[in-house]
Design a protein around this motif. Structure first.
Motif, PDB file in Angstrom:
ATOM      1  N   VAL A 103       9.061   8.841 -13.400  1.00 55.52           N
ATOM      2  CA  VAL A 103       8.183   7.721 -14.533  1.00 55.52           C
ATOM      3  C   VAL A 103       6.665   7.883 -14.154  1.00 55.52           C
ATOM      4  O   VAL A 103       6.351   7.570 -13.007  1.00 55.52           O
ATOM      5  N   PRO A 104       6.008   8.661 -15.156  1.00 55.27           N
ATOM      6  CA  PRO A 104       4.528   8.671 -14.802  1.00 55.27           C
ATOM      7  C   PRO A 104       3.820   7.330 -14.881  1.00 55.27           C
ATOM      8  O   PRO A 104       3.982   6.780 -15.674  1.00 55.27           O
ATOM      9  N   HIS A 105       2.709   7.469 -14.097  1.00 57.83           N
ATOM     10  CA  HIS A 105       1.774   6.277 -14.417  1.00 57.83           C
ATOM     11  C   HIS A 105       0.611   6.721 -15.256  1.00 57.83           C
ATOM     12  O   HIS A 105      -0.272   7.549 -14.781  1.00 57.83           O
ATOM     13  N   LEU A 106       0.622   6.366 -16.472  1.00 62.79           N
ATOM     14  CA  LEU A 106      -0.460   6.794 -17.469  1.00 62.79           C
ATOM     15  C   LEU A 106      -1.866   6.182 -16.985  1.00 62.79           C
ATOM     16  O   LEU A 106      -2.907   6.668 -17.156  1.00 62.79           O
ATOM     17  N   ARG A 107      -1.697   5.046 -16.423  1.00 58.09           N
ATOM     18  CA  ARG A 107      -2.803   4.110 -16.319  1.00 58.09           C
ATOM     19  C   ARG A 107      -2.890   4.316 -14.520  1.00 58.09           C
ATOM     20  O   ARG A 107      -1.950   3.875 -13.997  1.00 58.09           O
ATOM     21  N   PRO A 108      -4.155   4.435 -13.807  1.00 61.51           N
ATOM     22  CA  PRO A 108      -4.161   4.516 -12.570  1.00 61.51           C
ATOM     23  C   PRO A 108      -3.851   3.098 -11.947  1.00 61.51           C
ATOM     24  O   PRO A 108      -4.139   2.067 -12.389  1.00 61.51           O
ATOM     25  N   ALA A 109      -2.785   3.264 -11.079  1.00 64.82           N
ATOM     26  CA  ALA A 109      -2.170   1.833 -10.515  1.00 64.82           C
ATOM     27  C   ALA A 109      -1.734   1.999  -8.764  1.00 64.82           C
ATOM     28  O   ALA A 109      -1.469   2.921  -8.675  1.00 64.82           O
ATOM     29  N   THR A 110      -2.273   0.971  -8.043  1.00 65.39           N
ATOM     30  CA  THR A 110      -2.194   1.134  -6.738  1.00 65.39           C
ATOM     31  C   THR A 110      -0.568   0.881  -6.682  1.00 65.39           C
ATOM     32  O   THR A 110      -0.120  -0.149  -6.734  1.00 65.39           O
ATOM     33  N   THR A 111       0.130   1.701  -5.842  1.00 62.59           N
ATOM     34  CA  THR A 111       1.668   1.631  -5.659  1.00 62.59           C
ATOM     35  C   THR A 111       1.990   1.546  -4.297  1.00 62.59           C
ATOM     36  O   THR A 111       3.239   1.215  -4.137  1.00 62.59           O
ATOM     37  N   GLU A 112       0.884   1.719  -3.399  1.00 64.61           N
ATOM     38  CA  GLU A 112       1.627   1.689  -2.028  1.00 64.61           C
ATOM     39  C   GLU A 112       0.402   0.822  -1.145  1.00 64.61           C
ATOM     40  O   GLU A 112      -0.724   1.534  -1.282  1.00 64.61           O
ATOM     41  N   LEU A 113       0.540   0.227  -0.204  1.00 62.24           N
ATOM     42  CA  LEU A 113      -0.487  -0.196   0.572  1.00 62.24           C
ATOM     43  C   LEU A 113      -0.006  -0.117   2.139  1.00 62.24           C
ATOM     44  O   LEU A 113       0.997  -0.242   2.476  1.00 62.24           O
ATOM     45  N   ARG A 114      -0.987   0.686   2.930  1.00 57.90           N
ATOM     46  CA  ARG A 114      -0.464   0.995   3.982  1.00 57.90           C
ATOM     47  C   ARG A 114      -1.488   0.126   5.241  1.00 57.90           C
ATOM     48  O   ARG A 114      -2.680   0.396   5.063  1.00 57.90           O
ATOM     49  N   LEU A 115      -0.703  -0.406   6.139  1.00 64.01           N
ATOM     50  CA  LEU A 115      -1.574  -1.044   7.168  1.00 64.01           C
ATOM     51  C   LEU A 115      -0.963  -0.513   8.592  1.00 64.01           C
ATOM     52  O   LEU A 115      -0.050  -0.831   9.068  1.00 64.01           O
ATOM     53  N   SER A 116      -1.614   0.735   8.800  1.00 61.52           N
ATOM     54  CA  SER A 116      -1.417   1.506   9.987  1.00 61.52           C
ATOM     55  C   SER A 116      -1.551   0.840  11.300  1.00 61.52           C
ATOM     56  O   SER A 116      -0.721   1.007  12.318  1.00 61.52           O
ATOM     57  N   ALA A 117      -2.653   0.188  11.361  1.00 60.42           N
ATOM     58  CA  ALA A 117      -2.780  -0.804  12.462  1.00 60.42           C
ATOM     59  C   ALA A 117      -4.146  -1.700  11.889  1.00 60.42           C
ATOM     60  O   ALA A 117      -5.068  -1.518  11.764  1.00 60.42           O
ATOM     61  N   TYR A 118      -3.651  -2.854  11.567  1.00 61.67           N
ATOM     62  CA  TYR A 118      -4.519  -3.926  11.283  1.00 61.67           C
ATOM     63  C   TYR A 118      -3.787  -5.355  11.432  1.00 61.67           C
ATOM     64  O   TYR A 118      -2.746  -5.643  10.897  1.00 61.67           O
ATOM     65  N   GLY A 119      -4.607  -6.124  12.294  1.00 58.32           N
ATOM     66  CA  GLY A 119      -4.086  -7.492  12.538  1.00 58.32           C
ATOM     67  C   GLY A 119      -2.739  -7.285  13.237  1.00 58.32           C
ATOM     68  O   GLY A 119      -2.451  -6.626  14.156  1.00 58.32           O
ATOM     69  N   VAL A 120      -1.718  -8.134  12.707  1.00 57.95           N
ATOM     70  CA  VAL A 120      -0.324  -8.139  13.127  1.00 57.95           C
ATOM     71  C   VAL A 120       0.244  -6.901  12.801  1.00 57.95           C
ATOM     72  O   VAL A 120       1.547  -6.697  13.218  1.00 57.95           O
ATOM     73  N   HIS A 121      -0.016  -6.116  12.061  1.00 56.78           N
ATOM     74  CA  HIS A 121       0.741  -4.875  11.330  1.00 56.78           C
ATOM     75  C   HIS A 121       0.338  -3.778  12.158  1.00 56.78           C
ATOM     76  O   HIS A 121      -0.515  -3.431  12.449  1.00 56.78           O
ATOM     77  N   ARG A 122       1.828  -2.882  12.314  1.00 60.76           N
ATOM     78  CA  ARG A 122       1.648  -1.670  12.940  1.00 60.76           C
ATOM     79  C   ARG A 122       2.559  -0.748  12.235  1.00 60.76           C
ATOM     80  O   ARG A 122       3.700  -1.089  11.888  1.00 60.76           O
ATOM     81  N   ALA A 123       1.967   0.472  11.533  1.00 62.19           N
ATOM     82  CA  ALA A 123       2.779   1.274  10.952  1.00 62.19           C
ATOM     83  C   ALA A 123       3.533   0.511   9.672  1.00 62.19           C
ATOM     84  O   ALA A 123       4.634   1.077   9.606  1.00 62.19           O
ATOM     85  N   ALA A 124       2.661   0.009   8.909  1.00 67.42           N
ATOM     86  CA  ALA A 124       3.475  -1.088   7.804  1.00 67.42           C
ATOM     87  C   ALA A 124       3.209  -0.121   6.644  1.00 67.42           C
ATOM     88  O   ALA A 124       1.936   0.145   6.469  1.00 67.42           O
ATOM     89  N   ARG A 125       4.029   0.006   5.748  1.00 67.02           N
ATOM     90  CA  ARG A 125       4.129   0.628   4.336  1.00 67.02           C
ATOM     91  C   ARG A 125       4.436  -0.373   3.378  1.00 67.02           C
ATOM     92  O   ARG A 125       5.739  -0.701   3.635  1.00 67.02           O
ATOM     93  N   PHE A 126       3.904  -0.962   2.571  1.00 68.95           N
ATOM     94  CA  PHE A 126       4.505  -1.669   1.483  1.00 68.95           C
ATOM     95  C   PHE A 126       4.412  -0.920   0.049  1.00 68.95           C
ATOM     96  O   PHE A 126       3.189  -0.773  -0.349  1.00 68.95           O
ATOM     97  N   ALA A 127       5.385  -0.998  -0.621  1.00 72.27           N
ATOM     98  CA  ALA A 127       5.511  -0.675  -2.031  1.00 72.27           C
ATOM     99  C   ALA A 127       4.920  -1.644  -3.001  1.00 72.27           C
ATOM    100  O   ALA A 127       5.596  -2.918  -2.798  1.00 72.27           O
ATOM    101  N   LEU A 128       3.997  -1.113  -3.688  1.00 69.35           N
ATOM    102  CA  LEU A 128       3.707  -2.382  -4.700  1.00 69.35           C
ATOM    103  C   LEU A 128       4.225  -2.227  -6.103  1.00 69.35           C
ATOM    104  O   LEU A 128       3.856  -0.959  -6.682  1.00 69.35           O
ATOM    105  N   GLY A 129       5.061  -2.810  -6.603  1.00 66.38           N
ATOM    106  CA  GLY A 129       5.595  -2.698  -8.106  1.00 66.38           C
ATOM    107  C   GLY A 129       4.602  -3.721  -8.972  1.00 66.38           C
ATOM    108  O   GLY A 129       3.736  -4.236  -8.656  1.00 66.38           O
ATOM    109  N   PRO A 130       5.256  -3.816 -10.250  1.00 68.57           N
ATOM    110  CA  PRO A 130       4.506  -4.657 -11.302  1.00 68.57           C
ATOM    111  C   PRO A 130       4.249  -6.118 -10.688  1.00 68.57           C
ATOM    112  O   PRO A 130       3.334  -6.660 -10.771  1.00 68.57           O
ATOM    113  N   VAL A 131       5.342  -6.527 -10.143  1.00 66.38           N
ATOM    114  CA  VAL A 131       5.074  -8.058  -9.503  1.00 66.38           C
ATOM    115  C   VAL A 131       5.693  -7.916  -7.966  1.00 66.38           C
ATOM    116  O   VAL A 131       7.064  -7.838  -7.773  1.00 66.38           O
TER     117      VAL A 131
END
Length: 388
Positions: free
Chosen positions: A14-42
């Motif tokens: 499914v193409p994204h016709l409007r630019p949208a952030t679909t993943e957030l990566r916290l490779s090393a940030y606070g308590v997060h290590r190698a974390a990848r979070f998919a971001l959907g509409p909600v």
């Protein structure tokens, strides 16, 4: 922290016709290590205290601010707090953190990855912009004695790559439209990818309604809602005057989220005087001022208004490269269900699914366990459970 569930951001193909952030990566940030979070509409982040819900939204907000041109010092006033837990400094006593995101759109899935040195001096030490594994922009710290990084971006043709210094306190991706002419196919690919990321990130609206600031009358203004929603009364005035459809939807929502019968939403605005928000109780009862509403009712009204409106009614500065209709409003709400009862939270989730289902609004928020449990049963909502 790692996610127990990371739902897909969109169906494959499914193409994204409007630019949208679909993943957030916290490779090393606070308590997060190698974390990848998919971001959907909600997308709702859930988990116990200290699991990193707020940090995830904070990193997203930081990327948005950098894309809008803010400096590292403005975005990270206390950079040491973002250094990963138990991070060991190197031989030069340097420590830092790494964050990134993926923005889907017409240019394809564009990855932005950022490495930030927090100690001993705050600076960007590495940035990479890539599409399908091909690096379009990369920066690296070559000389610690200079406040710049060496950047290289795709040119194509006989030259191949262009090299130049960029400031070490600003996002290089946001600076590319000022540095790249777009004279070659390679340069145009770089510009398309950079602009896609900037458009998506600048369309972010961090929202944290503060009831204690929403109860007082406000000076009339242009009617653009602030992030703390302190000027809610003035925005209600504008909504009632300019958009009957949104006003009607907001009134219907208020009947679910506010105690007692709600005939409408109004204001009292003496000529040249402050604006006072009101709940119209009908002809037989006096109106109720916002000052008399509970914290949950005020937060409910503010969040409902945000979900039902658009960038033109919010105090934000979206990218000018595209019309608002071609952009996606990304709402960030830390503590989305704070002060809300179950009925209010359920109604806001219904509004979120309704608004985000049209493709022009996305919601990323953190919630408590009760709201998360209810959200897991709502189609169209993705819940990310953070587990130590």
């Amino acid at each position: 922290m790692t996610p127990a569930v990371t739902p897909a951001a969109a169906p494959a193909g499914v193409p994204h016709l409007r630019p949208a952030t679909t993943e957030l990566r916290l490779s090393a940030y606070g308590v997060h290590r190698a974390a990848r979070f998919a971001l959907g509409p909600v997308t709702l982040f859930a988990g116990p205290s200290g699991s990193g819900k707020s940090q995830a939204l904070e990193a997203y907000e930081a990327l948005a601010a950098l894309a809008a041109g803010a400096t590292l010092e403005e975005v990270f006033p206390e950079p040491g707090a973002r250094i990963p837990d138990r991070a060991v400094p190197d031989a030069e006593r340097r420590r830092g953190f790494r964050i990134g995101c993926t923005v889907d759109g017409p240019a394809g899935p564009v990855r932005l990855d950022l490495a930030v040195q927090a100690e001993p001096a705050l600076r960007i030490v590495g940035e990479r912009l890539s599409v399908d594994g091909e690096v379009l922009l990369s920066t690296a710290l070559r000389d610690p004695g200079r406040r710049s990084v060496q950047a290289a971006w795709l040119t194509g043709g006989a030259v191949g790559v262009t090299r130049a210094p960029l400031p070490d306190d600003r996002l290089g991706t946001a600076l590319l439209p000022l540095r790249v002419a777009g004279a070659t196919d390679g340069q145009r690919r770089v510009l398309a990818a950079a602009e896609q990321v900037v458009v998506a990130l600048r369309s972010v609206f961090p929202c944290d309604p503060r009831p204690e600031r929403m109860r007082e009358p406000v000076v009339p203004g242009e009617g653009r809602l602030l992030g703390d929603c302190a000027n809610l009364a003035d925005v209600l005035r504008r909504t009632r005057l300019e958009c009957g459809t949104r006003y009607g939807l907001l009134t219907e929502a208020a009947r679910t989220g506010c105690a007692g019968w709600v005939a409408g939403l109004g204001v009292r605005a003496p000529e040249g005087g402050p604006v006072t928000g009101l709940l119209d109780r009908g002809p037989a009862r006096p109106a109720t001022e916002l000052a008399r509403l509970g914290a949950g009712e005020l937060r409910f009204l503010a969040l409902a208004l945000v979900l039902l409106t658009g960038p033109g009614v919010l105090a934000m500065d979206p990218a000018a490269e595209l019309l608002s209709a071609r952009q996606v409003l990304a709402v960030l709400a830390d503590g989305f269900d704070r002060d809300l009862d179950s009925g209010q939270a359920a109604e806001l989730l219904r509004l979120a699914v309704l608004a985000c289902g049209r493709g022009q609004v996305r919601l990323t928020a953190s919630v408590g366990e009760a709201c998360a449990a209810a959200a897991r049963r709502v189609e169209g909502v993705s819940v990310v459970d953070l587990i130590p």
